[in-house]
Motif scaffolding. Structure first.
Motif, PDB file in Angstrom:
ATOM      1  N   ASP A  32       0.857  -1.191   0.000  1.00  0.00           N
ATOM      2  CA  ASP A  32       0.000   0.000   0.000  1.00  0.00           C
ATOM      3  C   ASP A  32       0.891   1.238   0.000  1.00  0.00           C
ATOM      4  N   ASN A  69      -3.699   5.367  -3.362  1.00  0.00           N
ATOM      5  CA  ASN A  69      -4.879   6.226  -3.211  1.00  0.00           C
ATOM      6  C   ASN A  69      -4.409   7.666  -3.421  1.00  0.00           C
ATOM      7  N   LEU A 117      -1.649   8.819  -1.031  1.00  0.00           N
ATOM      8  CA  LEU A 117      -0.331   8.202  -1.253  1.00  0.00           C
ATOM      9  C   LEU A 117       0.345   8.771  -2.496  1.00  0.00           C
ATOM     10  N   LYS A 174      -9.971   2.064  -8.752  1.00  0.00           N
ATOM     11  CA  LYS A 174     -10.423   2.197  -7.365  1.00  0.00           C
ATOM     12  C   LYS A 174     -11.514   3.265  -7.309  1.00  0.00           C
ATOM     13  N   PHE A 176     -11.488  -0.703   5.699  1.00  0.00           N
ATOM     14  CA  PHE A 176     -10.349   0.017   6.302  1.00  0.00           C
ATOM     15  C   PHE A 176     -10.268  -0.326   7.789  1.00  0.00           C
ATOM     16  N   ARG A 234      -8.613   2.402  10.513  1.00  0.00           N
ATOM     17  CA  ARG A 234      -9.434   3.582  10.813  1.00  0.00           C
ATOM     18  C   ARG A 234     -10.633   3.208  11.683  1.00  0.00           C
ATOM     19  N   ALA A 291      -7.628  -3.344   4.130  1.00  0.00           N
ATOM     20  CA  ALA A 291      -6.800  -2.142   3.948  1.00  0.00           C
ATOM     21  C   ALA A 291      -6.690  -1.386   5.262  1.00  0.00           C
ATOM     22  N   SER A 292      -5.905  -0.311   5.219  1.00  0.00           N
ATOM     23  CA  SER A 292      -5.641   0.484   6.433  1.00  0.00           C
ATOM     24  C   SER A 292      -5.048  -0.409   7.522  1.00  0.00           C
ATOM     25  N   ARG A 339      -2.080  -1.493   9.978  1.00  0.00           N
ATOM     26  CA  ARG A 339      -1.092  -0.673  10.681  1.00  0.00           C
ATOM     27  C   ARG A 339       0.080  -1.491  11.229  1.00  0.00           C
ATOM     28  N   THR A 379      -3.552  -5.429   2.076  1.00  0.00           N
ATOM     29  CA  THR A 379      -2.619  -4.442   1.528  1.00  0.00           C
ATOM     30  C   THR A 379      -1.937  -3.731   2.687  1.00  0.00           C
TER      31      THR A 379
HETATM   32  O1  G3P Z   1      -5.454   1.367   1.371  1.00  0.00           O
HETATM   33  C1  G3P Z   1      -6.035   2.314   2.199  1.00  0.00           C
HETATM   34  C2  G3P Z   1      -5.034   2.823   3.173  1.00  0.00           C
HETATM   35  O2  G3P Z   1      -4.034   3.473   2.483  1.00  0.00           O
HETATM   36  C3  G3P Z   1      -5.556   3.695   4.245  1.00  0.00           C
HETATM   37  O3  G3P Z   1      -4.645   3.595   5.276  1.00  0.00           O
HETATM   38  O4  G3P Z   1      -3.500   4.263   7.309  1.00  0.00           O
HETATM   39  O5  G3P Z   1      -4.593   5.991   5.859  1.00  0.00           O
HETATM   40  O6  G3P Z   1      -5.967   4.433   7.228  1.00  0.00           O
HETATM   41  P1  G3P Z   1      -4.675   4.636   6.485  1.00  0.00           P
END
Ligand code: G3P
Length: 231
Positions: free
Chosen positions: A6, A28, A31, A83, A129, A132, A164-165, A167, A184
């Motif tokens: 990611d 995204n 990023l 996406k 996600f 989050r 996703a998201s 950590r 990811t």
């Molecule tokens: O793929 C989604 C991801 O990039 C979001 O991650 O850490 O911003 O919640 P984050």
């Protein structure tokens, strides 16, 4: 469980790809903006590094514009996955893109019925996600488990759950236990997956012990042995 990375950072993608464990890439708008490069050149370059799905996100409020952007993005490379945000307009666009055979990754999913909507629209991937959700004191990986179970209740749905998201490595363990098809992972969290103090100390002990072996040249010894034995 497939591992996507990611990030839009080309050095991180090259490094992780060299490890031989990267199946795809997600990006995204945040990023892409963080790296400062041109969007399409970055996506095209990523596609030359990793031979797998590469998510590139549309940025629009209405379905017509999302569909137009998605069709153009899909022409950049066969591996591009469009996406799309999980809004009314995004699901509408997903349905239309799917009908044209364009792969989609529906993003910003935070509850199980959103995931069912994405599947009904023919999404290739749904991206819940989890980090989050943890941030607001609910259970991100519980959401993954719920979506996996709901999808498995209806085998005609072939949308894949792309966690996703993420950590940290514990998220990865929980995603794998819950049956996520893909996770990811940011580069830093992916690098941490390799670590265990007993691996480090055990490897140091083996390396030290090897110093006491009389002829420790493995390549020379094997090459000589193979020649002597006609192999
Ligand atoms: O793929 C989604 C991801 O990039 C979001 O991650 O850490 O911003 O919640 P984050």
């Amino acid at each position: 469980m497939k591992f996507f990375i990611d990030t839009a950072n080309l050095d991180e993608i090259r490094t992780a790809h060299r490890w031989g464990i990267v199946d795809g890439v997600t990006t995204n708008p945040s990023l892409i903006a963080k790296e400062g490069g041109d969007f399409i050149s970055t996506i095209a370059e990523i596609c030359t590094i990793v031979d797998g799905p590469v998510s590139a996100e549309v940025v629009a409020e209405d379905a017509d514009t999302m569909v137009r952007q998605g069709k153009l993005l899909a022409r950049v490379h066969d591996n591009v996955v469009v996406k799309v945000p999980l809004t009314v307009e995004g699901i509408t666009a997903t349905s239309r893109l799917s009908a044209e055979g364009i792969k989609t990754n529906v993003t910003l999913c935070f509850q199980p019925m959103q995931a069912l909507l994405a599947a009904k629209a023919g999404a290739t991937y749904i991206s819940p996600f989890i980090g989050r959700i943890d941030d607001i004191s609910w259970g991100g990986t519980e959401l993954i488990a719920q979506i996996v179970e709901i999808y498995s209740n209806y085998p005609d749905l072939d949308t894949q759950v792309l966690a996703a998201s993420i950590r940290h490595p514990a998220h990865m363990v929980e995603c794998a236990l819950a049956g996520a098809h893909v996770a990811t992972i940011p580069f830093g969290a992916m690098r941490k997956l390799f670590n265990h103090p007993l691996t480090t100390s055990g490897n140091a002990a083996f390396t030290k012990a090897w110093e006491g072996v009389p002829d420790s040249d493995i390549e020379g010894q094997v090459t000589a042995w193979l020649a002597k034995n006609g192999r």
